[in-house]
Design a protein around this motif. Structure first.
Motif, mmCIF file in Angstrom:
data_model
loop_
_atom_site.group_PDB
_atom_site.id
_atom_site.type_symbol
_atom_site.label_atom_id
_atom_site.label_comp_id
_atom_site.label_asym_id
_atom_site.label_seq_id
_atom_site.Cartn_x
_atom_site.Cartn_y
_atom_site.Cartn_z
ATOM 1 N N GLU A 112 -6.399 -12.092 -7.546
ATOM 2 C CA GLU A 112 -5.968 -10.889 -7.973
ATOM 3 C C GLU A 112 -4.992 -10.443 -6.705
ATOM 4 O O GLU A 112 -5.511 -10.578 -5.385
ATOM 5 C CB GLU A 112 -6.863 -9.922 -8.200
ATOM 6 N N ASP A 113 -4.262 -9.571 -6.999
ATOM 7 C CA ASP A 113 -3.149 -8.896 -5.755
ATOM 8 C C ASP A 113 -3.469 -7.206 -5.988
ATOM 9 O O ASP A 113 -3.161 -6.832 -7.110
ATOM 10 C CB ASP A 113 -1.883 -9.263 -6.127
ATOM 11 N N ARG A 114 -4.401 -6.820 -5.170
ATOM 12 C CA ARG A 114 -4.985 -5.504 -5.552
ATOM 13 C C ARG A 114 -4.072 -4.489 -4.576
ATOM 14 O O ARG A 114 -3.993 -4.644 -3.527
ATOM 15 C CB ARG A 114 -6.322 -5.090 -5.002
ATOM 16 N N VAL A 115 -3.795 -3.500 -5.142
ATOM 17 C CA VAL A 115 -3.008 -2.233 -4.458
ATOM 18 C C VAL A 115 -4.033 -0.831 -4.755
ATOM 19 O O VAL A 115 -4.540 -0.717 -5.672
ATOM 20 C CB VAL A 115 -1.775 -2.018 -5.228
ATOM 21 N N ALA A 165 4.419 -0.830 -6.764
ATOM 22 C CA ALA A 165 3.995 -2.142 -6.992
ATOM 23 C C ALA A 165 4.653 -2.922 -8.194
ATOM 24 O O ALA A 165 4.607 -3.924 -8.511
ATOM 25 C CB ALA A 165 2.280 -2.043 -7.284
ATOM 26 N N LEU A 206 6.158 -6.195 -8.623
ATOM 27 C CA LEU A 206 6.067 -7.114 -9.805
ATOM 28 C C LEU A 206 7.288 -7.892 -10.556
ATOM 29 O O LEU A 206 7.538 -9.225 -10.601
ATOM 30 C CB LEU A 206 5.099 -6.621 -10.802
ATOM 31 N N ARG A 219 7.125 -10.139 -6.033
ATOM 32 C CA ARG A 219 6.610 -9.815 -4.586
ATOM 33 C C ARG A 219 5.008 -10.152 -4.958
ATOM 34 O O ARG A 219 4.370 -10.182 -3.663
ATOM 35 C CB ARG A 219 7.049 -8.753 -3.920
ATOM 36 N N ASN A 220 4.484 -9.776 -6.024
ATOM 37 C CA ASN A 220 2.961 -9.843 -6.041
ATOM 38 C C ASN A 220 2.493 -11.145 -5.846
ATOM 39 O O ASN A 220 3.311 -12.304 -6.054
ATOM 40 C CB ASN A 220 2.416 -9.171 -7.512
ATOM 41 N N LEU A 269 -1.692 -8.320 -10.624
ATOM 42 C CA LEU A 269 -1.414 -7.343 -9.997
ATOM 43 C C LEU A 269 -2.364 -6.224 -10.580
ATOM 44 O O LEU A 269 -2.292 -5.840 -11.659
ATOM 45 C CB LEU A 269 0.013 -6.809 -10.198
#
Lengths: 345, 345
Positions: free
Chosen positions: A312-315, A324, A328, A332-333, A337
């Protein structure tokens, strides 16, 4: 940064984007927290999923499979939400659910679109590998792509929410898997952590030549989720009887409708004919009734056995969602995301 | 006009055409009649089939499913031929066969590509409705298109060798059939003789609007054999789950590779996705082993019952083949195009 218990921050569609969405296409507003009517529950958003399909819903004319977001309305999206008030006998306060609450702190639901997540060790996976993106990979690859042992499967956005699962399931089925991703770190991850046989950096030149070298026996299944230059590179390498499940075209979503380049449709059709290709579009919404439970059982088992890995890519923070999301669309993720909107604890 | 028994007229590929073939892309020469070696038969061409796929074999780089014709070699083609000398124990003089003798009066064969036609009331049908074009219609429509009763099937080149059979088989399966053809006489024939529900003249304007009016319930199966403007008109009308068997693109065969028009590939892919279209190319050569005998039995029965009608467009004389072939590519034939090379009696 997080909302208090009396105000509901919402990210609205402010304008239909021209090409890549810009900051001013979104607007943050604050409303009172809505009050559930009889039969409704009030949902607090914990995790918001950001997915490429959302770009299609920002246009004035929607994609057909889902209504577009109206100007001034909250952006839509899947969420992991907590029920903070219930006037629906089927739910009670404190339950964790998969919901479609959209880009906001709070939302109402009549319960018909909710799925209970209580007991899940990592509920956010219901937005990724155990949810829509993983299911998309499963149906597209296994039902349409049907890879056989020893065949070559190519997937772009190889470390994304869908592509990473496509590649790992193809490996599980005994296929050779070649990924395409944006950046050396993602390519390394696809090979070393996910077990892809090879992964090519799309930012380097000569994609066609490098793909040909990585696929010495041609391509039997191309999981189409990006379009554009990747498709250009794939088409000449398709084998007789190749299958192309068509899931989306992130490379096209922000293209002007009449970009001045040569017409590539005749060449696509000629390839479909000469290579006896089966190209089939699918919208994952169609398949929940038939296939979702089987998918979930299979995927839970593969996860438990360590045969599928999910990243996972967490923001942090709802207000980060627009930036974000643009990231995506630009690739860039790194992984699925997810926006963490409120603490899960 | 016909060859004598000692000379063999051949029509050779003289140059790779630029766009539509011109007279100078062909050359007529005369050779002695070849002499069969041990194991061979000598074939006299009675009927020569002219088919759009031949255009693809005139290019320097072939289409992949068959080798291109080399410069200075005879044009290839299916024929109905008479065995006039045999040094092969499996054949004897006087037998009528389906052969691949090409655009010439005489040819040799080792017998492996011959099929006996003795006893056929109208042997030229083995080049049309009972042969490759009819089989193409059968496999493409029934195996890939799979029309269901009440669905709408669209086919272009509606009175051509393939299209006419596609439409009639779709009617047999209970579908509504809308044809597209070049000229009012062909359209009238498609409706009145072949039983199409409607047929549109592609030479009139506003094809999309007229097609939409003729397909009030959208299009479930589009048998793709022309590409170009017809495909443009069809795409917006495809229904969810539509099937598009891809058989060829006569409209593209003579197009320069980079005609300056907008790139229509993204729109095609978007339609495939949004409408969950299954688009599948097929080359009829792949299907003879599995499906030809069933096809022939079915088609012979339908012909005997008068449920399928076949129309031929006959041209007299081998030397007319180049002009007739160009006419075929321009849609000037009306029915299956056959060159009568020698009297059948």
């Amino acid at each position: 940064m997080n909302a208090d218990a009396t105000s509901n921050r919402r990210i609205l569609l402010a304008a239909h984007p021209k090409g890549l969405p810009a900051r001013q296409d979104f607007r943050l507003d604050t409303q009172p927290v809505p009050v559930p009517a009889d039969g409704q529950v009030l949902l607090r958003t914990l995790h918001l999923s950001l997915d490429p399909y959302m770009r299609n819903l920002m246009d004035e004319i929607g994609p057909g499979y889902a209504p577009p977001v109206a100007l001034g309305e909250p952006m839509v999206g899947g969420t992991v939400s907590r029920i903070v008030a219930s006037r629906n006998p089927g739910f009670h306060e404190g339950q964790l659910v998969l919901a479609n609450a959209g880009w906001q702190d709070y939302a109402l639901s009549d319960g018909s679109d909710l799925r209970l997540l209580d007991g899940m060790a990592q509920p956010s996976l219901a937005l990724g590998g155990l949810g829509m993106p993983g299911f998309t990979a499963y149906v597209g690859l296994l039902d349409i792509g049907q890879p056989r042992p020893g065949e070559t499967v190519v997937v772009a956005a190889a470390t994304g929410a869908v592509g990473a699962v496509v590649g790992q399931l193809a490996r599980l089925k005994g296929a050779r898997v070649v990924g395409i991703a944006g950046g050396a770190d993602k390519c390394r991850y696809a090979v070393e952590a996910l077990g892809f046989d090879a992964c090519l950096d799309r930012r380097e030149g000569q994609l066609h030549e490098r793909l040909a070298a990585a696929c010495p026996n041609g391509i039997d299944v191309y999981f189409e989720n990006v379009g554009g230059a990747v498709l250009d590179a794939v088409l000449p390498l398709l084998n007789l009887g190749a299958r192309v499940p068509v899931c989306g075209f992130i490379a096209h979503y922000n293209q002007a409708p009449s970009s001045p380049r040569q017409d590539l449709r005749p060449q696509l059709l000629a390839t479909v004919l000469q290579k006896r290709v089966r190209m089939q579009g699918f919208i994952i919404l169609d398949h929940y009734a038939d296939r979702f439970e089987k998918f979930r059982r299979d995927m839970e088992q593969w996860l438990a056995e360590g045969r599928v890995k999910l990243r996972e890519d967490r923001v942090e923070g709802l207000e980060q969602a627009p930036a974000a999301f643009v990231g995506l669309l630009e690739g860039r993720n790194f992984g699925k995301l997810i926006v963490d909107v409120a603490p899960a604890g």
